[in-house]
Enzyme design. Structure first.
Site, PDB file in Angstrom:
ATOM      1  N   CYS A 154     -12.931  -8.698  -1.443  1.00 43.67           N
ATOM      2  CA  CYS A 154     -13.277  -7.694  -2.182  1.00 43.67           C
ATOM      3  C   CYS A 154     -13.548  -8.353  -3.546  1.00 43.67           C
ATOM      4  CB  CYS A 154     -12.409  -6.362  -2.375  1.00 43.67           C
ATOM      5  SG  CYS A 154     -12.675  -5.205  -3.708  1.00 43.67           S
TER       6      CYS A 154
ATOM      7  N   ASN B 227     -11.028 -11.916   5.883  1.00 45.58           N
ATOM      8  CA  ASN B 227     -10.487 -11.037   6.711  1.00 45.58           C
ATOM      9  C   ASN B 227      -9.581 -12.018   7.877  1.00 45.58           C
ATOM     10  OD1 ASN B 227     -11.524  -7.946   6.723  1.00 45.58           O
ATOM     11  ND2 ASN B 227     -12.701  -9.475   5.897  1.00 45.58           N
TER      12      ASN B 227
HETATM   13  N1  COA Z   1     -26.759   2.477  -3.981  1.00 45.83           N
HETATM   14  C1  COA Z   1     -27.629   1.999  -5.169  1.00 45.83           C
HETATM   15  N2  COA Z   1     -27.755   2.173  -6.175  1.00 45.83           N
HETATM   16  C2  COA Z   1     -26.628   2.913  -6.768  1.00 45.83           C
HETATM   17  C3  COA Z   1     -25.835   3.649  -6.004  1.00 45.83           C
HETATM   18  C4  COA Z   1     -25.740   3.280  -4.556  1.00 45.83           C
HETATM   19  N3  COA Z   1     -24.679   3.778  -3.613  1.00 45.83           N
HETATM   20  N4  COA Z   1     -24.937   4.283  -6.735  1.00 45.83           N
HETATM   21  C5  COA Z   1     -25.315   4.311  -7.854  1.00 45.83           C
HETATM   22  N5  COA Z   1     -26.272   3.514  -7.938  1.00 45.83           N
HETATM   23  C6  COA Z   1     -27.247   3.100  -9.195  1.00 45.83           C
HETATM   24  C7  COA Z   1     -27.582   4.506 -10.108  1.00 45.83           C
HETATM   25  O1  COA Z   1     -28.614   5.033  -9.263  1.00 45.83           O
HETATM   26  C8  COA Z   1     -27.633   3.765 -11.486  1.00 45.83           C
HETATM   27  O2  COA Z   1     -29.145   3.185 -11.452  1.00 45.83           O
HETATM   28  P1  COA Z   1     -29.516   3.076 -12.745  1.00 45.83           P
HETATM   29  O3  COA Z   1     -28.877   2.403 -13.685  1.00 45.83           O
HETATM   30  O4  COA Z   1     -30.972   2.328 -12.465  1.00 45.83           O
HETATM   31  O5  COA Z   1     -30.048   4.422 -13.253  1.00 45.83           O
HETATM   32  C9  COA Z   1     -26.467   2.914 -11.539  1.00 45.83           C
HETATM   33  O6  COA Z   1     -26.356   2.576 -10.140  1.00 45.83           O
HETATM   34  C10 COA Z   1     -25.210   3.454 -12.014  1.00 45.83           C
HETATM   35  O7  COA Z   1     -24.991   4.638 -11.419  1.00 45.83           O
HETATM   36  P2  COA Z   1     -23.455   5.424 -11.585  1.00 45.83           P
HETATM   37  O8  COA Z   1     -23.373   6.603 -10.541  1.00 45.83           O
HETATM   38  O9  COA Z   1     -23.182   5.591 -12.909  1.00 45.83           O
HETATM   39  O10 COA Z   1     -22.594   4.144 -10.905  1.00 45.83           O
HETATM   40  P3  COA Z   1     -21.403   3.343 -11.549  1.00 45.83           P
HETATM   41  O11 COA Z   1     -22.017   2.524 -12.597  1.00 45.83           O
HETATM   42  O12 COA Z   1     -20.181   4.284 -12.035  1.00 45.83           O
HETATM   43  O13 COA Z   1     -21.088   2.415 -10.337  1.00 45.83           O
HETATM   44  C11 COA Z   1     -20.732   2.569  -7.739  1.00 45.83           C
HETATM   45  C12 COA Z   1     -20.340   3.167  -9.069  1.00 45.83           C
HETATM   46  C13 COA Z   1     -19.818   3.123  -6.759  1.00 45.83           C
HETATM   47  C14 COA Z   1     -22.198   2.606  -7.708  1.00 45.83           C
HETATM   48  C15 COA Z   1     -20.411   0.990  -8.083  1.00 45.83           C
HETATM   49  O14 COA Z   1     -19.243   0.557  -8.700  1.00 45.83           O
HETATM   50  C16 COA Z   1     -20.625   0.276  -6.716  1.00 45.83           C
HETATM   51  O15 COA Z   1     -21.532   0.057  -6.091  1.00 45.83           O
HETATM   52  N6  COA Z   1     -19.525  -0.393  -6.355  1.00 45.83           N
HETATM   53  C17 COA Z   1     -19.051  -1.080  -5.155  1.00 45.83           C
HETATM   54  C18 COA Z   1     -18.170  -2.285  -5.324  1.00 45.83           C
HETATM   55  C19 COA Z   1     -18.061  -2.874  -3.680  1.00 45.83           C
HETATM   56  O16 COA Z   1     -19.049  -2.736  -2.970  1.00 45.83           O
HETATM   57  N7  COA Z   1     -16.825  -3.308  -3.523  1.00 45.83           N
HETATM   58  C20 COA Z   1     -16.686  -3.936  -2.159  1.00 45.83           C
HETATM   59  C21 COA Z   1     -16.463  -3.134  -1.327  1.00 45.83           C
HETATM   60  S1  COA Z   1     -15.107  -2.007  -1.009  1.00 45.83           S
HETATM   61 ZN    ZN Z   2     -12.070  -6.304   3.407  1.00 46.96          ZN
END
Ligand code: COA
Ligand code: ZN
Length: 308
Positions: A244, A253
């Site tokens: 992560c 893993n």
């Molecule tokens: N897929 C694609 N785009 C997404 C999305 C998704 N699931 N969720 C949010 N977005 C986009 C929004 O549309 C927005 O786009 P814009 O800036 O062009 O308008 C932007 O991301 C911010 O959206 P917001 O809801 O405010 O999200 P955030 O900035 O608070 O981020 C997550 C939250 C969950 C989307 C982000 O932290 C994330 O993707 N984390 C995953 C981390 C990961 O994969 N970790 C390893 C695996 S566990």
């Molecule tokens: Zn993992």
């Protein structure tokens, strides 16, 4: 070799390299190359795979091609059970549109990791789960992955009572299966076993995947603790890739080829060919994953003499 009577007859190994492995590789791997590796993993006997994640491409640019990868994998491997990791409703909508069989909705048991990884509180993630459950409406299986179920990079050991409580909540919200993740790979087998025993009543028969990272080299020892307790579903990643990005320092893993070598030797059916898996791991290493700081870390298949 005869199987230990207390161990399961067969185990489901869910291959997570295309999601957990690739997400940690900074240099973009061309989509067609990802698909070739996915094909090779199915040829090695994989039946269940976490193919990608529908997260923000800003958070994980490597998986910006999630829609293409899942759609094409579904077309090429229509009978496989394909999981997509999703963090929120937008991710769930995208995964459903590509025909995911299982939506694996992720959040963390610990507040600080959930905040670092998903930019929200655990309560916000849980309320998002209601929206996703409504959205799915039987079109896919709702699964929930509880990250940091054993250890958190910021808070240390996770209280098993909190994990039990969260299991109860997500079951009530409609989860049909659960994944308990040892996200950072530092849990001692004694503590791992203690958590499994403590959460057992809350699980109440729901199918459980165990997702175990290998930072301290304890992954297979933790698998053993799970096997003797009857757990029979595990995540693993070819080549031992994975990690992560919000758990700095965490290694990959359990390597699928190591896990399969271990299980097959115990007489436990997996349907997977460890030598074919080693070939995929070497292919990934030779492509350059090894030189990019994401070492292919499997142990099984190391050349040690003419017989190997
Ligand atoms: N897929 C694609 N785009 C997404 C999305 C998704 N699931 N969720 C949010 N977005 C986009 C929004 O549309 C927005 O786009 P814009 O800036 O062009 O308008 C932007 O991301 C911010 O959206 P917001 O809801 O405010 O999200 P955030 O900035 O608070 O981020 C997550 C939250 C969950 C989307 C982000 O932290 C994330 O993707 N984390 C995953 C981390 C990961 O994969 N970790 C390893 C695996 S566990
Ligand atoms: Zn993992």
């Amino acid at each position: 070799m005869r199987k230990d009577a207390a161990l399961p007859d067969s185990v489901v190994v869910r291959e997570v390299c295309p999601r957990d492995g690739f997400q940690n590789v900074k240099e973009f791997i061309p989509t067609e190359r990802k698909l070739e590796w996915i094909d090779a993993l199915f040829e090695a006997g994989v039946t269940e795979m976490e193919v990608t994640s529908f997260v923000s491409p800003k958070a994980i640019p490597q998986l910006a091609d999630a829609a293409e990868v899942l759609t094409e994998t579904k077309r090429r491997h229509p009978t496989a059970r394909l999981t997509a990791l999703v963090p929120n409703t937008k991710g769930a909508e995208r995964a459903l549109a590509c025909g995911a069989d299982v939506l694996n909705v992720v959040f963390s048991a610990s507040e600080s990791h959930n905040k670092a990884n998903l930019n929200r509180s655990v309560a916000e993630s849980l309320s998002g789960l209601d929206d996703i459950a409504r959205l799915i409406e039987g079109r896919a299986e709702l699964s929930v992955s509880i990250a940091t179920s054993f250890m958190c990079p910021f808070e240390g050991r996770t209280d098993p009572r909190r994990v039990s409580e969260l299991i109860g909540i997500v079951r009530e919200k409609g989860a049909r299966s659960i994944c308990l993740a040892e996200t950072i790979g530092t849990c001692h087998p004694r503590d791992f076993a203690e958590t499994l025993d403590a959460v057992f009543p809350a699980l109440d028969g729901i199918p459980v995947f165990l997702h175990i990272h290998n930072t301290f080299g304890m992954a297979l020892l933790n698998v053993r603790e799970a096997l003797v307790r009857g757990f029979d579903r595990f995540d693993s990643a070819a080549g031992g890739l994975g990690g992560c990005p919000y758990a700095p320092g965490a290694a990959g893993n359990a390597a699928t080829e190591d896990l399969v070598f271990y299980l097959n030797g115990l007489g436990i059916e997996t349907g997977l060919d460890p030598l074919a898996l080693v070939k995929v791991a070497r292919w990934m290493r030779d492509y350059g994953l090894g030189t990019l700081g994401h070492l292919v870390k499997s142990r099984f298949g190391q050349p040690v003499g003419p017989c190997c």
